[in-house]
Design a protein around this motif. Structure first.
Motif, short mmCIF file in Angstrom:
data_model
loop_
_atom_site.label_atom_id
_atom_site.label_comp_id
_atom_site.label_asym_id
_atom_site.label_seq_id
_atom_site.Cartn_x
_atom_site.Cartn_y
_atom_site.Cartn_z
N GLY A 1 6.44 2.34 -19.79
CA GLY A 1 6.40 2.86 -18.43
C GLY A 1 6.45 1.78 -17.38
O GLY A 1 6.57 2.07 -16.18
N CYS B 1 3.45 5.37 -14.33
CA CYS B 1 4.40 5.86 -15.33
C CYS B 1 3.96 5.38 -16.71
O CYS B 1 3.42 4.28 -16.85
CB CYS B 1 5.81 5.34 -15.01
SG CYS B 1 7.11 6.02 -16.05
N TYR C 1 4.35 9.93 -9.59
CA TYR C 1 4.51 9.55 -10.99
C TYR C 1 5.83 10.08 -11.53
O TYR C 1 6.48 10.93 -10.92
CB TYR C 1 3.34 10.08 -11.83
CG TYR C 1 3.04 11.54 -11.65
CD1 TYR C 1 3.71 12.52 -12.40
CD2 TYR C 1 2.08 11.97 -10.72
CE1 TYR C 1 3.42 13.86 -12.23
CE2 TYR C 1 1.79 13.30 -10.55
CZ TYR C 1 2.46 14.25 -11.31
OH TYR C 1 2.19 15.59 -11.14
N GLU C 2 6.20 9.55 -12.69
CA GLU C 2 7.48 9.89 -13.30
C GLU C 2 7.29 10.20 -14.77
O GLU C 2 6.61 9.45 -15.49
CB GLU C 2 8.46 8.71 -13.15
CG GLU C 2 9.76 8.85 -13.93
CD GLU C 2 10.84 9.60 -13.16
OE1 GLU C 2 10.49 10.60 -12.49
OE2 GLU C 2 11.99 9.19 -13.22
#
Length: 401
Positions: A278, A365, A390-391
């Motif tokens: 991430g 992430c 966030y992803e």
């Protein structure tokens, strides 16, 4: 505009979708690929096997039903999904096929409960929603092609360099085969690779976050090798990249896309938190913030299993030494005897309370359990939702407990 009767009928299906949504989407994908196997060249097979795509579609259908009378409420999600559709080259002609298959799946699961009136209402609603997607994607296709260095569809890139970053993560530097300029991107965006490894019946597409700040003559991606684990097969493309891709290998790439991007207009303290691979969009954001906003306070926190799994550690340490505005911290789940880190175990609420300001802009992430834990900690510390971004790698999920 949808008719009031249509809205009423769609709203009445919400309890049914809560109960049967997952089953409907499972049958939908089974039917879709049986009747249109060529679409296997677009969909992520790993997400299909793990059920992630089915769950994401079920959630999307449910959200559409809930907001059917105010579709503008789901426009941000539409734009996010449309970015992925554009990267995958989803086209207007795909929507009628998907719509009919979805109605057929509803009919199969619900039987007589899916009356002609309900199916007609969903057909009308799907047509309206599909038009929204098509129009948004049309704008995105045009923008991607018109951008300096931009292009339509897939473009051939050559692997210029391959650099081992940790025991599981390797970076690939991609340059265009035609030697022409490449499109810039926003820190946090991704490119989409299309390859067909030997022995695979269909082309495989994968999104990979760009792991360096924009402005270079190459695209850099950093890929974690996904070996087989309990209940999970090995990653087809990640293992192919690690084992078979070498300098000189040609890969097809679609133009940068994605809505998880750094807000460079904010001057609030910036906190970037990553777990494992991430770190890829986080490093791009970090480099960009340091270059463009030298007065902005930045904190970078990274969690890894141990030092062997920690990618780009020296790079982050170098940046921290060069930029007084940057503080960086490393957390190792199981540090080895000779490894130094700022905390062993996991990122927790106490650590975030001591090392961050709740009035910061937080970006994070990593694996979904990691992100759920970070999200809960931030909420406990009183961080407001507009400051939390966030992803998900893959179809969107939920961090709500």
């Amino acid at each position: 505009m949808l008719k009031q009767q249509t809205i009423h009928l769609i709203k009445n299906t919400i309890p049914v979708l809560e109960t049967h949504g997952a089953e409907i989407t499972q049958i939908f994908y089974r039917r879709l690929f049986q009747q249109h196997p060529e679409l296997l060249n677009i969909f992520n097979h790993a997400n299909q096997r793990q059920g992630k795509q089915q769950n994401a579609l079920a959630n999307a259908v449910y959200a559409a039903a809930v907001h059917i009378d105010h579709l503008e409420n789901i426009l941000p999600v539409v734009k996010q999904i449309a970015q992925k559709h554009r990267a995958l080259q989803v086209r207007p002609e795909h929507y009628p096929v998907v719509g009919q298959t979805l109605l057929d799946a509803m009919k199969e699961v619900l039987g007589d409960a899916a009356s002609p009136e309900i199916l007609e209402a969903w057909a009308e609603a799907y047509g309206v929603i599909a038009d929204v997607f098509i129009n948004v994607e049309k704008e995105q296709y045009a923008a991607a092609e018109a951008a300096p260095g931009g292009w339509e569809g897939f473009r051939r890139f050559v692997i210029e360099r391959k650099v081992e970053e940790s025991c599981v993560i390797t970076s690939f530097y991609l340059i265009p085969e035609d030697g022409l300029p490449i499109a810039s991107y926003e820190p946090g965006q991704y490119i989409t690779l299309r390859v067909q490894p030997d022995g695979q019946d269909y082309k495989q597409l994968r999104h990979y976050s760009l792991s360096a700040a924009p402005g270079n003559p190459y695209y850099k991606i950093s890929v974690k090798r996904e070996d087989a684990a309990s209940g999970r097969p090995a990653g087809t493309i990640s293992t192919w990249l690690h084992d078979n891709a070498v300098p000189g290998t040609v890969i097809e790439v679609s133009a940068p896309a994605g809505s998880f991007v750094l807000d460079g207009s904010s001057d609030a303290p910036l906190v970037l938190i990553s777990g494992g691979v991430g770190l890829t969009p986080m490093v791009s954001m970090l480099e960009t913030a340091l270059n463009r906003q030298p007065a902005r306070s930045v904190t970078y926190i990274h969690a890894a299993v141990n030092g062997r799994h920690h990618a780009m550690k020296e790079h982050i340490q170098d940046l921290t030494a060069k930029h007084a505005q940057l503080s960086s911290y490393f957390i190792y789940e199981s540090p080895q005897a000779d490894e130094i880190c700022d905390q062993s175990g996991y990122i927790n609420t106490d650590f975030l309370q001591h090392h961050t300001n709740p009035n910061s802009d937080f970006y994070f992430c990593g694996p979904q359990p990691f992100m759920a834990s970070v999200y809960r900690s931030l909420k406990q510390l009183g961080v407001t939702d507009p400051r939390i971004r966030y992803e998900f790698f893959g179809p969107a999920g939920s961090l709500e407990a």
